[in-house]
Design a protein around this motif. Structure first.
Motif, short mmCIF file in Angstrom:
data_model
loop_
_atom_site.label_atom_id
_atom_site.label_comp_id
_atom_site.label_asym_id
_atom_site.label_seq_id
_atom_site.Cartn_x
_atom_site.Cartn_y
_atom_site.Cartn_z
N ARG A 39 3.19 6.56 -4.05
CA ARG A 39 1.85 6.03 -3.77
C ARG A 39 1.74 5.72 -2.29
O ARG A 39 2.64 5.14 -1.70
CB ARG A 39 1.58 4.76 -4.58
N SER A 40 0.65 6.13 -1.67
CA SER A 40 0.48 5.85 -0.24
C SER A 40 -1.00 5.59 0.04
O SER A 40 -1.85 5.81 -0.81
CB SER A 40 0.98 7.02 0.59
N ALA A 94 6.90 7.59 6.11
CA ALA A 94 5.57 7.68 5.49
C ALA A 94 4.62 6.63 6.04
O ALA A 94 3.44 6.91 6.30
CB ALA A 94 5.69 7.56 3.98
N ALA A 95 5.11 5.42 6.24
CA ALA A 95 4.26 4.33 6.73
C ALA A 95 3.80 4.57 8.15
O ALA A 95 2.77 4.05 8.58
CB ALA A 95 5.01 3.01 6.65
N THR A 145 10.35 5.59 3.46
CA THR A 145 9.36 4.53 3.65
C THR A 145 8.97 4.40 5.11
O THR A 145 7.76 4.36 5.44
CB THR A 145 9.94 3.19 3.14
N ASP A 174 0.81 -1.22 0.00
CA ASP A 174 0.00 0.00 0.00
C ASP A 174 0.85 1.27 0.00
O ASP A 174 0.33 2.37 0.11
CB ASP A 174 -0.97 0.01 1.19
N LEU A 175 2.16 1.12 -0.14
CA LEU A 175 3.06 2.28 -0.14
C LEU A 175 4.17 2.02 -1.15
O LEU A 175 4.75 0.94 -1.19
CB LEU A 175 3.67 2.48 1.26
N VAL A 180 7.62 9.76 -2.12
CA VAL A 180 6.54 8.79 -2.01
C VAL A 180 5.68 8.93 -3.25
O VAL A 180 5.14 10.01 -3.51
CB VAL A 180 5.70 9.01 -0.74
N VAL A 182 7.72 3.92 -2.75
CA VAL A 182 8.70 5.00 -2.64
C VAL A 182 9.78 4.79 -3.70
O VAL A 182 10.20 3.65 -3.94
CB VAL A 182 9.35 5.02 -1.23
#
Length: 387
Positions: free
Chosen positions: A386-387, A141-142, A138, A20-21, A384, A23
């Motif tokens: 896609r997140s 952001a996560a 990563t 789901d993420l 990032v 980078v």
């Protein structure tokens, strides 16, 4: 190029779920500024379009699981500030970044991660810094955390020092964290102030050629060169007590104390002092669209890296000399820590393919080795996507 769809398939197979993420973190080319960063000097790197791609999915626990496509291997570790280096060596990069983020108070989530990278390892294009900054982006952001890009760059550098055992300067992590498409980064390694300098590549191309001669900065002559620079400063301090790095030494100061230095220490300092000047002149060439000036600085830089700093090698010299003889080449030089890796050449667009072919053919004929060669633009820094 890293195929995102392929990596997504690998992730699903390894972890039985989707990421789901996403980078990306770029490699970099050192346009000029060879071994000036740890001397508190100036550097001019540029992010390139070779990159690391990291896919991640959050876990409910404190465990990190990472699959590396390059090594076809999975490692696991718990998120704790007292993480220490271990085996496999490639896992020390994410371990170091995670440990240092935890030590500055960041709350990190457990993750499943898959990584792939098309930056040549050991090629002088800073795959290590791309990985460090990519993992940092990563982890943050996560976990819903943020960090100033400069602070992230410093954490990446510290991770490389303490977990990977490579005494790198700050240039590589800075350009990975702060790069901007269409620009090089003029960085003052002492003050950490920087300027994004537009690269005038409308009618020119940047060619990178990988010699396929590999080096490991932790085991090569890099630490010795660093030590020799600091020893030179210690000697000169007896006359100039206010200096702390070769950044503070002028050519006049160095020449006035030449009798106090052996030939090696003099040559190392001569390179650094002159290279700082060349960095500023190349940036001036970019600002004024004077690619001839930029190219001359590249040529002079390679000669100095070869003769004064002695970090080139036969294969790099052959590639640079071959490029410099080609029509349409403004300049060429080795790039990175040296002892192998890549050269970079600034080439007129109308001659670019001919230069590429000439280098490829000449290298194959002399060394029976296929040259890794490609053109690159100035890419964006780590982000990032896609997140």
């Amino acid at each position: 190029m890293v195929q995102l769809s392929h990596l997504e398939t690998l992730f699903q197979r390894r972890f039985n779920r989707n990421a789901d993420l996403v980078v990306r973190s770029p490699g970099r080319v050192e346009l000029i500024g060879n071994h000036t960063d740890y001397n508190d000097g100036f550097v001019l790197p540029m992010a390139i379009d070779r990159e690391c791609i990291i896919l991640a999915a959050r876990r409910p626990d404190r465990k990190i699981r990472i699959y590396s496509e390059l090594f076809d291997e999975t490692v696991e570790f718990e998120l704790t500030p007292d993480l220490i280096p271990g085996q496999p060596a490639w896992a020390n990069y994410p371990k170091g970044v995670a440990a240092l983020l935890l030590r500055v108070g960041k709350t990190l989530a457990g993750l499943d991660i898959a990584l792939d990278c098309d930056i040549p390892a050991g090629g002088g294009l800073s795959s290590s810094a791309a990985i460090e900054i990519g993992y940092g982006k990563t982890f943050l952001a996560a976990s819903g955390e943020t960090l100033d890009p400069v602070e992230l760059a410093l954490i990446g550098q510290q991770a490389e020092h303490t977990f990977a055992g490579a005494p790198c300067g700050i240039m590589d992590q800075f350009i990975c964290a702060l790069g901007k498409a269409g620009h090089a980064l003029l960085l003052d390694c002492r003050t950490r102030q920087y300027e994004l300098v537009p690269v005038p590549f409308q009618h020119a191309s940047l060619l990178i050629a990988d010699s396929r001669v590999k080096h490991d900065l932790g085991q090569s002559g890099y630490p010795l060169r660093r030590q020799q620079c600091f020893e030179t400063v210690d000697i000169l301090k007896s006359i100039y007590p206010n200096i702390t790095h070769l950044r503070d030494v002028t050519m006049e100061m160095l020449d006035s104390q030449k009798s106090k230095l052996d030939a090696v220490h003099y040559a190392r300092a001569h390179h650094v002092i002159a290279e700082n000047h060349r960095v500023m002149k190349m940036a001036e060439g970019f600002r004024t669209n004077d690619l001839s000036l930029a190219g001359r600085m590249m040529n002079q830089s390679h000669a100095s890296s070869r003769d004064d700093y002695e970090v080139s090698c036969e294969e790099l010299d052959f590639l640079v000399e071959t490029a410099q003889k080609c029509s349409g080449v403004y300049g060429a030089r080795m790039s990175g820590g040296g002892f192998g890796g890549c050269i970079v050449a600034l080439v007129e667009n109308d001659h670019a393919e001919n230069v590429k072919a000439a280098l490829t053919d000449a290298y194959k004929k002399k060394y029976n080795q296929t040259l890794g060669i490609f053109f690159t633009g100035a890419a964006e820094g780590a982000e990032v996507i896609r997140s």
